[in-house]
Design a protein around this motif. Structure first.
Motif, short mmCIF file in Angstrom:
data_model
loop_
_atom_site.label_atom_id
_atom_site.label_comp_id
_atom_site.label_asym_id
_atom_site.label_seq_id
_atom_site.Cartn_x
_atom_site.Cartn_y
_atom_site.Cartn_z
N ASP A 28 0.79 -1.24 0.00
CA ASP A 28 0.00 0.00 0.00
C ASP A 28 0.82 1.28 0.00
O ASP A 28 0.28 2.36 -0.21
CB ASP A 28 -0.91 0.03 1.23
CG ASP A 28 -0.10 0.17 2.51
OD1 ASP A 28 0.95 -0.50 2.61
OD2 ASP A 28 -0.48 0.95 3.39
N ALA A 29 2.12 1.21 0.26
CA ALA A 29 2.87 2.46 0.50
C ALA A 29 4.11 2.60 -0.39
O ALA A 29 4.95 3.46 -0.12
CB ALA A 29 3.25 2.58 1.97
N ASN A 293 7.20 2.10 -8.96
CA ASN A 293 7.12 0.75 -8.38
C ASN A 293 5.71 0.45 -7.87
O ASN A 293 5.54 -0.19 -6.84
CB ASN A 293 8.15 0.60 -7.26
CG ASN A 293 7.84 1.49 -6.07
OD1 ASN A 293 7.16 2.52 -6.21
ND2 ASN A 293 8.33 1.13 -4.90
N PHE A 294 4.72 0.97 -8.58
CA PHE A 294 3.33 0.70 -8.23
C PHE A 294 2.52 0.75 -9.51
O PHE A 294 2.99 1.27 -10.53
CB PHE A 294 2.80 1.73 -7.22
CG PHE A 294 2.97 3.16 -7.68
CD1 PHE A 294 2.08 3.75 -8.58
CD2 PHE A 294 4.05 3.92 -7.24
CE1 PHE A 294 2.25 5.05 -9.02
CE2 PHE A 294 4.23 5.23 -7.68
CZ PHE A 294 3.32 5.79 -8.57
N ILE A 295 1.32 0.19 -9.45
CA ILE A 295 0.43 0.24 -10.62
C ILE A 295 -0.95 0.66 -10.14
O ILE A 295 -1.48 0.12 -9.17
CB ILE A 295 0.36 -1.14 -11.32
CG1 ILE A 295 1.74 -1.52 -11.87
CG2 ILE A 295 -0.69 -1.13 -12.44
CD1 ILE A 295 1.81 -2.91 -12.49
N LEU A 315 -2.90 -5.85 1.79
CA LEU A 315 -3.21 -4.43 1.96
C LEU A 315 -2.70 -3.66 0.74
O LEU A 315 -1.50 -3.65 0.46
CB LEU A 315 -2.53 -3.91 3.23
CG LEU A 315 -2.71 -2.43 3.57
CD1 LEU A 315 -4.16 -2.08 3.83
CD2 LEU A 315 -1.86 -2.07 4.79
N ILE A 316 -3.64 -3.03 0.00
CA ILE A 316 -3.22 -2.14 -1.09
C ILE A 316 -3.85 -0.77 -0.81
O ILE A 316 -4.29 -0.52 0.31
CB ILE A 316 -3.61 -2.69 -2.50
CG1 ILE A 316 -5.11 -2.75 -2.69
CG2 ILE A 316 -2.98 -4.06 -2.71
CD1 ILE A 316 -5.53 -3.02 -4.14
N SER A 331 1.38 -1.61 -4.85
CA SER A 331 2.84 -1.50 -4.97
C SER A 331 3.38 -2.81 -5.51
O SER A 331 2.82 -3.88 -5.26
CB SER A 331 3.47 -1.25 -3.59
OG SER A 331 2.84 -0.18 -2.96
N VAL A 332 4.48 -2.73 -6.24
CA VAL A 332 5.14 -3.94 -6.72
C VAL A 332 5.98 -4.47 -5.56
O VAL A 332 6.87 -3.79 -5.06
CB VAL A 332 6.04 -3.64 -7.93
CG1 VAL A 332 6.72 -4.91 -8.42
CG2 VAL A 332 5.24 -2.97 -9.05
N GLY A 333 5.65 -5.67 -5.11
CA GLY A 333 6.36 -6.25 -3.97
C GLY A 333 7.40 -7.26 -4.41
O GLY A 333 7.92 -7.19 -5.54
N LYS A 334 7.72 -8.19 -3.53
CA LYS A 334 8.61 -9.28 -3.90
C LYS A 334 7.84 -10.21 -4.83
O LYS A 334 6.61 -10.30 -4.74
CB LYS A 334 9.04 -10.04 -2.63
CG LYS A 334 9.98 -9.24 -1.77
CD LYS A 334 10.60 -10.10 -0.67
CE LYS A 334 9.65 -10.31 0.49
NZ LYS A 334 10.31 -10.93 1.66
#
Ligand SMILES: *Cc1c(COP(=O)(O)O)cnc(C)c1O
Length: 366
Positions: A28-29, A293-295, A315-316, A331-334
Motif C-alpha cells: 500500500d505504500a 514501483n506501483f500500478i 493491503l493495497i 505496490s510492486v512487492g517481492k
C-alpha cells in the motif's frame, strides 16, 4: 474553545494515520519490500558503535551530501537533506508559497495540499488531462498569475504512474519565474530526471528520496537538488538538526552499497511488467502503465475489491475518489507477494463473475 484560535486551514486538516498491517502482505505504500540486505545492516551497526549520541548531528550533513553528490552527479553544495522529502516539501511551501498559490497537478500525491495548507499557502488544483498528462496550457496560464508561488510536478506521478516529459518541464520553466518542483521520489524506477535542467533554470528544484527504491522509509532521508540561490534560501529556514546521527550514517552506508539495491530495482521493474500483464488479462480490470514501483488500476466496485483483499491479508491502496473513480493502487512487492496478490485478485473477480451470471436468474439471493 481553542478551535476558534487557529487558522481555518489548520482546523480542517485530518491527522495522518495508516492502517494496522502486522501479518499482512503490505502493498500500500510503495516501499521496497525486499529484505534489507544483511551486509548493509551489519555494516551500519558496526559503525553505529563508534558514534556518540550525546552530541547533535552535523546540521549540514556534509559527509552524507558528499555521498549524494557522487550518486546524483551534482555539486554537494547545492544538495540539501531533509527528514524525508516530506520535510523538504513543507519547507519549500514555507519559503516560496506562504500567502501565495501552490499549484498542484491533480490527481497526485496528497501531501502537497496538506503541506501547502500548513504553510499558509493557497493550494490550487490544475487537473490533469485524459491520460493523466499535465495540462501544459493551464499551467502556462497559472504561471502568469501574480500570486503564483510554486508549482509541483510529480514524475513519475503518484498514484497514476506516468511521467512528465522533460520537454514539457522545460516549456514551463521558460515561461515562469515561480519555483517549479519536480518530485522524483520514484526516479530510480524510470531513470528520467529533470536534474540536467538545473544549470539553466534557477527556479527549478528536483526532489528525491531514499524511502522508495533504497528501502529506507523508516529512517526518513530525502534530498533536493537545486541552484545555489534556492539552496541558500532553503538553508535559512531548515531546522538545524533535521536529520539525526543514525539516519545520516545509515544513508551513507547504503549509498556505498548501492549496487545491491540497483539489482533489486531491476527486479522490481521486471516484476512491474509481469504484474501489469497479469492485471491486463483480468476481465473488467484496467491497469494504467507505470514508470514507478506501483500500478494504478480501475475495477468496478473497487471498494469491495479492497475489502476482499484485506480479508485475505493483502493491503493495497484504495484511491476511489471523484477524480479517480473505482481506482486502486498496488505496490510492486517481492515476486512471491505479487504472485499471491494476483492469485487472490483473480479469485475475487472470478467469484464475482459467477455471482453476476447467477444474479440474472432466480437464484439472486443465494
Ligand atoms: C513517498 C513519496 C514522498 C515521500 O518521501 P519521503 O522521503 O519518505 O518523505 C514524496 N513524494 C512522493 C510523490 C511520494 O510518493
Amino acid at each position: 474553545m481553542l478551535q476558534g484560535r487557529i487558522r481555518k486551514q489548520i482546523r480542517e486538516l485530518v491527522p495522518y494515520d495508516i492502517p494496522e498491517y502486522s501479518g499482512m502482505i503490505k502493498l500500500d505504500a510503495n516501499e521496497n519490500n525486499y529484505d534489507f540486505p544483511s551486509e548493509v545492516r551489519e555494516r551500519i551497526f558496526s559503525l553505529v558503535n563508534g558514534q556518540t549520541f550525546t552530541r547533535y548531528p552535523d546540521p549540514k550533513a556534509a559527509s552524507l551530501r558528499e555521498h549524494l553528490a557522487d550518486y546524483a552527479d551534482f555539486p554537494a553544495s547545492q544538495i540539501l537533506v531533509g527528514n524525508g522529502s516530506d520535510e523538504l516539501i513543507q519547507n519549500l511551501m514555507l519559503a516560496f508559497a506562504m500567502h501565495k498559490k501552490a499549484f498542484i497537478t491533480t490527481p497526485t500525491f496528497g501531501m502537497y495540499r496538506i503541506h501547502a495548507e500548513i504553510a499558509g499557502a493557497i493550494p490550487v488544483a490544475i487537473p490533469r488531462k485524459k491520460k493523466y498528462q499535465v495540462d501544459t496550457d493551464a499551467i502556462l496560464e497559472a504561471a502568469m498569475d501574480p500570486e503564483a508561488g510554486i508549482l509541483i510536478l510529480c514524475s513519475p506521478n503518484n498514484p497514476t504512474g506516468n511521467i512528465v516529459s522533460l520537454e514539457t518541464v522545460e516549456v514551463i520553466l521558460k515561461n515562469t519565474d515561480m519555483i517549479v518542483v519536480v518530485d522524483e521520489a520514484y526516479y530510480e524506477f524510470c531513470g528520467q530526471t529533470a536534474a540536467q535542467l538545473l544549470h539553466k533554470y534557477p527556479q527549478l528544484v528536483v526532489l528525491r528520496s531514499l524511502s522508495k527504491a533504497f528501502g529506507l522509509a523508516g529512517l526518513r532521508v530525502g534530498y533536493m537538488l537545486a541552484g545555489a540561490e534556492v539552496t541558500g534560501i532553503m538553508n535559512r529556514i531548515k531546522q538545524p538538526f533535521n536529520v539525526n546521527v543514525f539516519s545520516q550514517l545509515a544513508a551513507k552506508v547504503l549509498l556505498e552499497s548501492r549496487s545491491i539495491f540497483e539489482t533489486q530495482i531491476q527486479e522490481i521493474c521486471a516484476s512491474r511488467a509481469e504484474l501489469h500483464a497479469a492485471l491486463e488479462g483480468m476481465p473488467g480490470l484496467k491497469p494504467f502503465s507505470s514508470a514507478a514501483n506501483f500500478i494504478m488500476f480501475q475495477v468496478e466496485g473497487a471498494a469491495s475489491v479492497y475489502e476482499e483483499l484485506l480479508n485475505h491479508n493483502i493491503l493495497i491502496r484504495l484511491l476511489d475518489s471523484p477524480e479517480l473513480p473505482d481506482c486502486l493502487r498496488v505496490s510492486v512487492g517481492k515476486p512471491e507477494e505479487n504472485r499471491v496478490f494476483v492469485q487472490v485478485l483473480e479469485k475475487i473477480l472470478r467469484r464475482r463473475e459467477s455471482y453476476g451470471k447467477k444474479g440474472e436468474g432466480v437464484q439472486e439471493n443465494q
